[in-house]
Design a protein around this motif. Structure first.
Motif, short mmCIF file in Angstrom:
data_model
loop_
_atom_site.label_atom_id
_atom_site.label_comp_id
_atom_site.label_asym_id
_atom_site.label_seq_id
_atom_site.Cartn_x
_atom_site.Cartn_y
_atom_site.Cartn_z
N TRP A 735 114.08 124.53 7.79
CA TRP A 735 114.81 123.92 6.72
C TRP A 735 113.77 123.12 6.13
N LYS A 736 113.21 123.79 4.83
CA LYS A 736 111.97 123.18 4.36
C LYS A 736 112.27 121.97 3.39
N LYS A 737 113.31 121.90 2.81
CA LYS A 737 113.73 120.66 1.99
C LYS A 737 113.85 119.35 2.86
N LYS A 738 113.87 119.69 4.08
CA LYS A 738 113.88 118.52 5.14
C LYS A 738 112.93 118.31 5.94
N SER A 739 111.92 118.72 5.50
CA SER A 739 110.51 118.71 6.31
C SER A 739 109.92 117.13 6.10
N THR A 751 110.76 114.58 2.91
CA THR A 751 110.57 115.18 1.40
C THR A 751 111.90 114.51 0.74
N SER A 752 111.39 114.24 -0.66
CA SER A 752 112.52 113.85 -1.29
C SER A 752 112.62 114.77 -2.69
N SER A 753 113.77 114.65 -3.16
CA SER A 753 114.07 115.51 -4.25
C SER A 753 114.74 114.64 -5.29
N ARG A 758 111.08 118.53 -6.21
CA ARG A 758 110.96 118.34 -4.91
C ARG A 758 109.65 117.48 -4.77
N TYR A 760 107.15 116.47 -2.11
CA TYR A 760 106.42 116.54 -0.50
C TYR A 760 105.84 115.30 -0.50
N LYS A 774 117.83 124.69 10.27
CA LYS A 774 118.93 124.20 9.67
C LYS A 774 120.21 124.20 10.32
#
Length: 804
Positions: A735-739, A751-753, A758, A760, A774
């Motif tokens: 789950w890359k966006k929650k790294s 990681t914020s968006s 996004r 990092y 995930k």
């Protein structure tokens, strides 16, 4: 024809020569013609006897036999024949064993027996169900002198001394034994003792050294014949093959005992078509008498007739069951069969259920009738229990020296019972005693007694007692309230203690183990207020006493006397704290434990005392590990997260704090502290804290759901994605966006968006990038897709209709 006759003659001569050689193996001069295969078991036994008589083994005889021309192959055969069990025939001389233990052979007899399940309650049936009690004859016993010989028996006849002979001679069907060089001797129908004398007489006429005593003759029974008997009326009737030494009980056991309706007391032994004996098994069962266990003969018939009378005994006897009675026997005889009454039996009368021609009737048999009443067939005797009551019991309890149950007699008074109990104790309350009495209608009443008057000789007060009375003598201690005093605070054994009259503060301090080192000079004693009237003007609930003591001495100058229910509190010194420590580890000059010298010691202070950071220290890797306190777990337990009764989230949090997360990590910004010691990250330390200073590491560790967990060298200016790509990227579960990243000082950044952008976190040396997994998402089935599509199509149709 002549050639055939000649051949047979030569063969006969060879066989005879082998036999002669076998009879005198050691004395023969030529053993070249000996053929071991032509020797029978009797010849081998003779050779064995010859060796034993000369105290020689077969191995010792080998050189002699080979020297006399015996082929080595034939001697090997002879040695093997002698070694087999068949060759090791035991020869007995005057009852002594030659070559081993005395044994007697008997043809194997196989009789299948089934356990009797028909009437297991019949007295005596268990005798024939016990496999260990089969009454089989012991074949190793000496031959009975009255044993009658017959066809099938085998005698072992031995002559030893100057002249020798040994052989196992069977009794032929004509009842004769044929002894070599002696001839045939008729022994059938003779006892073994008579046959022995007859055989000795015949042998003495052939062996000249026997009459003179230079040789002796021994005759013993080496094989027992099998006889046939018939069982009628047993559980398994039929013809049986049994040993000629067998007895009636052995035969009955093989037949499973009497049948369902068979008699145990009138069993008939028929011999030569005549009644030879009547057997009563009860003689053996009750008295152990085996006089009826007589030996059997060929063609004997055991007839078991139907029983004539059976009765049943139930209840309080030592052996219940169904018993067979003979004519003229009484209830006393039946009682002996049942081994008598047990210890709980009511023996004054026995109830019997009888059967008449039309119906049942009940009769009571008194003790006087036991020897005269004759049971009838079908009687059922019921022996009941004695009553659970006493005819002469009386009881005393309380303040006497020996409270117990005693025997009552008519005319007993209260003073008599007290004397039986060794008198009143010192604490006895003499004004009143209580008697609980059972009245005639089994209800109870209380009778009060003036003990002073009763013990002083007043007959009116010295009440007469009845059986089953329970006398209670009170103790003055029963009326005294149980007083307590309490001590708490800086004492070694705080708690609640018994109060005793005259108890002082000094006594109490010593009883409670003495003062602790932190005890102050202040002692506060709280005492309850006792008053017959309520004083609304006095708001106090307790009276307080403040006392000053010498803390290092349990013996005080002023010995304060305590009262019941006083509460003593030993106060703690205002300043009394033991030195507490923290730990410094990692890249500092002097790692180890340090005492918190000041109440406000901070991270910078302790690190400076540890000599500061070393040259290899990572200034961005300073952090504090603070142990999870029990109070933090307790606070979590007291918080209601409103997650429902069956939700396990709160329990999981508690378990994680107790078992997994043992420390809380506090990140430290060392650069900020060095610039300004009042920085918020320069936290005040608590006892048990551990300051960790990480060693500088240029690598960046990447773990979690990536293709390759690895540590990548730090490259200044490279982004978060560079390090992910260096390990092959994220796997299919990543789950890359929650790294997120964990920095060396324990601080984490995620990681914020924003919209489609996004952001990092920044990567520093010694940090760790983690890619989580995930969450599992349930995929929609084809049916669900079709349902949603149908709903959308219907909604579109409605919108189009509205727009028109």
């Amino acid at each position: 024809m002549k050639k055939t006759v000649a051949f047979l003659f030569i063969l006969f001569v060879l066989l005879q020569s082998s036999t002669i050689i076998a009879q005198d193996l050691l004395r023969s001069n030529d053993l070249s013609t000996l053929k071991v295969d032509s020797l029978n078991d009797s010849d081998i036994a003779k050779i064995q006897a010859q060796l034993q008589s000369n105290n020689m083994t077969i191995a010792q005889a080998e050189p002699m036999a080979l020297a006399k021309g015996m082929p080595a192959s034939e001697f090997a055969k002879l040695k093997a024949r002698l070694a087999t069990p068949a060759a090791n025939t035991n020869t007995s001389i005057n009852g002594n064993t030659i070559g081993g233990e005395i044994s007697r052979k008997q043809e194997e007899i196989i009789n299948t027996k089934n356990k009797d399940h028909i009437n297991p309650l019949i007295f005596g049936s268990e005798l024939f169900d016990n496999a260990t009690l089969n009454f089989e004859p012991n074949l190793k016993l000496a031959t009975p002198v009255n044993y009658i010989l017959g066809p099938g028996d085998e005698l072992q006849v031995s002559v030893y001394g100057v002249q020798e002979f040994s052989g196992n001679i069977p009794v032929s069907v004509e009842g004769k034994v044929s002894i070599q060089n002696v001839g045939q001797i008729s022994v059938s129908g003779m006892t073994i003792e008579a046959a022995t004398q007859k055989i000795k007489g015949a042998i003495s006429r052939v062996y000249s050294t026997v009459p003179s005593g230079q040789s002796q003759v021994s005759v013993s029974l080496s094989r027992i014949r099998t006889i046939k008997i018939t069982l009628i009326g047993s559980a398994q009737p039929g013809n049986y093959s049994i040993s000629s030494l067998a007895t009636v009980y052995n035969a009955l056991f093989l037949g499973g005992g009497p049948g369902k309706n068979g008699s145990y007391r009138n069993i008939e032994l028929l011999r030569d078509n005549k009644l030879y004996r009547t057997i009563d098994i009860y003689h053996f069962l009750v008295n152990g008498d085996q006089s009826d266990n007589v030996g059997l003969k060929d063609n004997d018939v055991i007839r078991i007739p139907a029983y004539s009378q059976r009765v049943t005994v139930e209840g309080e006897v030592k052996r219940t069951g169904i018993f067979e009675m003979k004519k003229g026997e009484t209830f006393a005889d039946l009682l002996s069969f049942a081994s008598g009454f047990n210890e709980f039996a009511y023996t004054a009368s026995v109830n019997v259920l009888q059967k008449t021609a039309k119906e049942f009737k009940v009769r009571d048999i008194k003790t006087a009738e036991f020897n005269s009443y004759k049971p009838l067939s079908g009687d059922v005797f019921r022996v009941t229990k004695i009553l659970n009551r006493f005819e002469n019991r009386i009881k005393i309890e309380g303040a006497v020296f020996r409270p117990d149950t005693y025997s009552f007699y008519e005319g007993m008074r209260i003073s008599d019972l007290i004397l039986k109990a060794d008198g009143l104790k010192e604490d006895a309350y003499s004004k009143r005693a209580r008697i609980i009495r059972v009245k005639s209608d089994l209800t109870t009443e209380i009778v009060n007694v003036d003990l002073d008057s009763a013990m002083s000789g007043n007959l009116e007060a010295d009440i007469a007692l009845n059986k089953e009375d329970v006398v209670t003598v009170y103790s003055i201690l029963d009326f005294v309230e149980e007083y307590k005093v309490t001590i708490d605070g800086e004492i070694k054994s705080p708690g609640v203690y018994d109060y005793h009259e005259g108890l002082t503060l000094n006594d109490f301090l010593v009883q409670a183990g003495g003062l602790t080192g932190s005890a102050s000079k202040r002692v506060e004693i709280a005492r309850m207020i006792v008053s017959e009237q309520i004083d609304d003007a006095n708001p106090n609930k307790a009276e307080l006493f403040s006392i000053e003591i010498t803390p290092n001495n349990n013996e005080q100058a002023k010995n304060f006397e305590l009262q019941p229910f006083d509460v003593v509190n030993i106060r703690r010194m205002a300043v009394y704290e033991k030195p507490e420590m923290v730990t410094v580890s990692g890249a500092v000059n002097y790692a180890g434990k340090y005492v918190l010298a000041h109440k406000t010691d901070r991270v910078y202070d302790i690190i400076q005392r540890a000599g500061g950071l070393t040259s290899i220290a990572n200034i961005e890797g300073v952090r504090i590990k603070r142990p999870i306190q029990a109070k933090q777990i307790e606070d979590l337990q007291n918080v209601n997260l409103n997650l429902g009764k069956n939700d396990s989230i709160q329990k999981s949090l508690e378990k994680k704090l107790k078992e997994e997360v043992k420390y809380a990590t506090i990140p430290v910004d060392w650069k900020s502290i060095v610039k300004n010691q009042n920085s918020s990250t320069n936290v005040t330390l608590f006892p048990g804290d551990e300051i960790e200073v990480a060693t500088f590491n240029e690598g960046v560790k990447v773990s979690g759901n990536v293709l390759l967990t690895s540590e990548i060298p730090y490259n200044r200016g490279k982004s978060f994605g560079y390090y992910l790509n260096s390990v092959g990227g994220v796997d299919h579960k990543g789950w890359k966006k929650k790294s997120y990243i964990i920095y060396p000082n324990g601080k984490a950044a995620v990681t914020s968006s924003f919209l489609f952008f996004r952001n990092y976190p920044k990567v520093t040396p010694g940090s760790q990038i983690i890619v989580p997994e995930k969450p599992e998402v349930k995929k929609m089935s084809t049916g669900e897709f079709v349902s949603i599509a149908g709903v959308l199509a219907s909604l579109a149709g409605v919108i189009i209709a509205i727009l028109r």
